[in-house]
Design an enzyme around this catalytic site. Structure first.
Site, PDB file in Angstrom:
ATOM      1  NE  ARG A   1      -5.152  -3.625   4.269  1.00 38.10           N
ATOM      2  CZ  ARG A   1      -6.292  -4.294   4.322  1.00 38.10           C
ATOM      3  NH1 ARG A   1      -7.097  -4.163   5.371  1.00 38.10           N
ATOM      4  NH2 ARG A   1      -6.657  -5.087   3.347  1.00 38.10           N
TER       5      ARG A   1
ATOM      6  CE1 TYR B   1       1.835  -5.788   5.067  1.00 35.00           C
ATOM      7  CE2 TYR B   1      -0.109  -4.500   5.616  1.00 35.00           C
ATOM      8  CZ  TYR B   1       0.597  -5.283   4.725  1.00 35.00           C
ATOM      9  OH  TYR B   1       0.073  -5.553   3.487  1.00 35.00           O
ATOM     10  N   GLY B   2       3.157  -2.278   6.123  1.00 35.84           N
ATOM     11  CA  GLY B   2       2.804  -1.238   5.146  1.00 35.84           C
ATOM     12  C   GLY B   2       1.465  -0.560   5.381  1.00 35.84           C
TER      13      GLY B   2
ATOM     14  CE  LYS C   1      -4.328  -0.443   1.095  1.00 31.29           C
ATOM     15  NZ  LYS C   1      -5.003  -0.512  -0.210  1.00 31.29           N
TER      16      LYS C   1
ATOM     17  CG  HIS D   1      -8.978  -0.559  -2.297  1.00 24.79           C
ATOM     18  ND1 HIS D   1      -9.311  -1.838  -1.890  1.00 24.79           N
ATOM     19  CD2 HIS D   1      -7.633  -0.524  -2.340  1.00 24.79           C
ATOM     20  CE1 HIS D   1      -8.204  -2.530  -1.692  1.00 24.79           C
ATOM     21  NE2 HIS D   1      -7.176  -1.756  -1.964  1.00 24.79           N
TER      22      HIS D   1
ATOM     23  CB  SER E   1      -6.471  -6.320  -0.033  1.00 24.52           C
ATOM     24  OG  SER E   1      -6.940  -5.108   0.497  1.00 24.52           O
TER      25      SER E   1
ATOM     26  CB  CYS F   1      -8.904  -9.358  -5.781  1.00 23.06           C
ATOM     27  SG  CYS F   1      -9.772 -10.090  -4.399  1.00 23.06           S
TER      28      CYS F   1
ATOM     29  CE  LYS G   1      -6.691  -2.262  -5.847  1.00 23.63           C
ATOM     30  NZ  LYS G   1      -6.890  -3.143  -4.679  1.00 23.63           N
ATOM     31  CB  THR G   2      -0.405  -5.248  -8.717  1.00 22.20           C
ATOM     32  OG1 THR G   2      -0.704  -4.622  -7.469  1.00 22.20           O
ATOM     33  CG2 THR G   2       0.939  -4.761  -9.206  1.00 22.20           C
TER      34      THR G   2
ATOM     35  CG  ASP H   1      -3.813  -0.112  -3.335  1.00 29.09           C
ATOM     36  OD1 ASP H   1      -4.628  -1.057  -3.404  1.00 29.09           O
ATOM     37  OD2 ASP H   1      -3.432   0.371  -2.255  1.00 29.09           O
TER      38      ASP H   1
ATOM     39  CG  ASN I   1      -0.044  -9.377   2.794  1.00 31.29           C
ATOM     40  OD1 ASN I   1      -0.359  -9.036   1.643  1.00 31.29           O
ATOM     41  ND2 ASN I   1      -0.080  -8.518   3.803  1.00 31.29           N
ATOM     42  CB  SER I   2       6.065 -11.717   0.943  1.00 29.72           C
ATOM     43  OG  SER I   2       5.691 -12.569  -0.121  1.00 29.72           O
ATOM     44  NE  ARG I   3       1.094  -6.769   0.430  1.00 33.30           N
ATOM     45  CZ  ARG I   3      -0.030  -6.138   0.093  1.00 33.30           C
ATOM     46  NH1 ARG I   3      -0.025  -5.178  -0.799  1.00 33.30           N
ATOM     47  NH2 ARG I   3      -1.180  -6.497   0.619  1.00 33.30           N
TER      48      ARG I   3
HETATM   49  C1  OXD Z   1      -4.080  -3.670   0.601  1.00 31.11           C
HETATM   50  C2  OXD Z   1      -2.865  -3.101  -0.019  1.00 31.11           C
HETATM   51  O1  OXD Z   1      -4.001  -4.318   1.652  1.00 31.11           O
HETATM   52  O2  OXD Z   1      -2.986  -2.473  -1.085  1.00 31.11           O
HETATM   53  O3  OXD Z   1      -5.162  -3.453   0.034  1.00 31.11           O
HETATM   54  O4  OXD Z   1      -1.767  -3.227   0.533  1.00 31.11           O
HETATM   55 MN    MN Z   2      -5.047  -2.162  -1.610  1.00 30.53          MN
END
Ligand code: OXD
Ligand code: MN
Length: 587
Positions: A70, A198-199, A207, A227, A249, A251, A253-254, A276, A366-368
């Protein structure tokens, strides 16, 4: 696909005239559509088919090297006055934004296909749910939106003849950060994004709509868009309590949303509702109810392993889009923190030869992965429930090496709102810019606020005043370090020990010890069975140091001034109360 909604058709026509695509495609969310798009992406090099025996249905996408996270400095809230946006988000006047972006959209889709994606955020048939329509010229965006949201019929059914949908316009443009803007027009229920694939910048349901626009709608309609992850924690007697957690982000959460309890926690289970975003509303019973508006997970890959998140490792073995990970010679993927050791050679996230001697990381930090929630084996049976789930506890967490204990409980909703309001965290790779820098991140919403932060806190207080059984509020910190710089707490599955204390507090069965900042666990109240954590380490984790806290109180005072003149008096009063308690506790 036949669309009869006149509002939608009129908007599509307006965008078509501006962007001038060669063709317009209405997306229906069908399997045939997915197969067609994947085929096109593979032949155009936008996706690389992975080893289909080992990773069936999995593909790799490599983004432009400067389009990997982002870009908060290029993200704007465009309200008629600057005061409505407030001091913490970037503001641009709606006129300026429209002029600038119209020029960039003009002819941007020439020779390309313009995809129209009707999508639903939230479970079908739910009063929580909202419709968006994204127009994009990116096939990768279409394929990701199909995983992250409910595309096609569920959205159109929910919409009916109404014009009440978020208009989300996206074009890749030329992908240059010089011509990249992510603009939100809350009053017009509109998002305009250009110049990024980017996502967080391009999957506009996430977001942009479900946080920035929805936070504004939530204030207007009396609810909260946050969030936050949402989980159900099941006790051995079968009772499930639901809690949410707001963390910045990247930290964890997943990982927390898919937690597998340690071995000695027989009978305990964590159910994943969301990882998220949570939309929260007071219910007729005076409790706070939550849904996850998303339908999939867009998770950070590095660090994901059988140890940190076994459920995710199992989930991303099939039907997953990987973005910016490394590619091994056998057509499988690898990243830093993977179960397997570094490969002798592979291609890095940019497709360059990589060996363990290489200086750079193989996978982008930050690969996803993008994957459907239905593939998660811990997905809650309530995931799709239109009523949502009743929330008993809210956690606020962030990355802090010092000052903040492993867990403590707020005195009440107002104090809890203050704890969220003053959250501070070290920055991560989810946004461009320096990593590891301490910054205020109120409710972990700093990058996602759709309006002034003072008004936003007031909305929290207002929602709380409508709850007769408000959730209890806790601050957690998995990241405190000892004098050697190492983490004091093992984290991951062992975070279950903290969740158990939280749940037991909700059941009035866990002992706490009062401090000047709130209630920490009594030493024996935290379950340490099977964990080699010495008393001294536990004391260090739970320590509340009034000297550190008096510095924190001063920094908070400065932040509350910077937050503007709409900070609610109740928040200032909580700060004054904390300051007085800390003063009393000083030696
Ligand atoms: C973030 C995400 O950046 O969930 O918070 O992708
Ligand atoms: Mn997020």
């Amino acid at each position: 696909m036949e669309i009869s909604n006149q509002h939608l058709l009129a908007w599509v026509e307006e965008v078509r005239r501006l962007c001038k695509p060669e063709q317009v495609v209405m997306c229906d969310g069908s399997e045939a559509e997915r197969e067609r798009l994947v085929k096109e992406c593979v032949s155009a090099g936008e996706l690389i088919a992975l080893n289909q025996d080992k990773l069936p249905g999995c593909y790799l996408h490599r983004s432009a090297p400067h389009d990997v996270a982002r870009t908060e400095q290029l993200t704007f809230v465009c309200t008629p006055t600057r005061a409505e946006t407030g001091t913490l988000a970037n503001w641009m006047s709606p006129e300026d934004a429209r002029t600038k972006l119209t020029a960039l959209y003009d002819g941007a889709m020439r020779g390309r296909v313009m995809y129209v994606i009707p999508f639903l955020m939230g479970p079908p048939g739910s009063t929580f749910s909202k419709v968006g329509v994204e127009i994009t010229d990116s096939r990768y965006v279409v394929l990701n939106m199909r995983i992250m949201t409910r595309v096609g019929a569920p959205a159109l059914q929910h919409l009916g003849d109404s014009g009440d949908f978020t208009r989300c316009l996206h074009s890749l443009g030329d992908l240059s950060p010089e011509r990249r803007f992510i603009c939100h027009f809350p009053q017009d229920n509109t998002v305009w994004s250009v110049g990024s694939g980017y996502g967080g910048n391009a999957l506009l349901g996430k977001k942009c709509m479900a946080l920035r626009i929805a936070s504004y709608l939530g204030r207007k309609e009396g609810w909260l868009a946050e969030h936050m992850l949402v989980v159900g924690v099941q006790r051995p007697d079968g009772k499930v309590r639901y809690l949410t957690g707001a963390f910045p982000s990247a930290c964890g959460k997943t990982n927390l949303a898919m937690l597998v309890p340690p071995q000695n926690f027989a009978g305990w289970k964590v159910w994943t509702v969301g990882d998220d975003i949570a939309w929260l509303r007071p219910g007729p019973d005076g409790r706070l109810w939550a849904v996850n508006p998303e339908a999939g997970f867009f998770g950070v890959v590095p660090g994901t392993s059988s140890k940190t998140n076994p459920n995710a490792m199992e989930m991303i073995r099939r039907n997953t889009i990987y973005t910016n990970v490394a590619l091994r010679p056998d057509g499988t993927v690898w990243w830093e923190g993977h179960d397997d050791p570094p490969p002798e050679r592979c291609l890095d996230w940019q497709g360059r030869e990589w060996t363990p001697a290489s200086k750079e990381k193989a996978a982008h930090p930050n690969s996803r992965f993008t994957v459907s929630a239905t593939q998660c084996r811990s997905i809650s049976p309530e995931f799709d429930n239109p009523r949502g789930v009743p929330i008993d506890a809210i956690l606020f967490g962030a990355r802090r090496r010092d000052t903040i204990p492993l867990v403590f409980e707020a005195r009440n909703w107002q104090h809890g709102t203050f704890l969220g309001a003053t959250l501070t965290s070290e920055t991560t790779a989810a946004a461009t810019g320096a990593v590891g820098v301490l910054r205020r991140d109120p409710m972990a919403m700093l990058p996602f606020l759709g309006y002034d932060v003072g008004d936003y806190w007031q909305n929290w207080l207002d929602v709380g005043s409508r709850l007769t059984r408000p959730p209890r509020v806790f601050r957690v910190n998995w990241f405190r370090t000892g004098p050697d710089g190492n983490f004091l707490w093992p984290g991951f599955g062992d975070n279950m020990r903290v969740l158990k204390w939280v749940i037991d507090r909700c059941d009035d069965r866990a002992a706490g010890s009062e401090t000047c900042i709130g209630t920490v666990p009594a030493r024996n109240a935290l379950d340490r069975q099977g964990l080699d954590l010495k008393d001294a380490a536990l004391d260090a984790l739970l320590r509340v140091d009034p000297v550190e806290w008096s510095q924190a109180v001063s920094a908070q005072a400065e932040f509350l001034v910077n937050a503007g003149d709409r900070v609610p008096p109740a928040i200032r009063a909580e700060h004054a109360r904390l300051a007085a308690r800390v003063r009393e506790a000083l030696p």
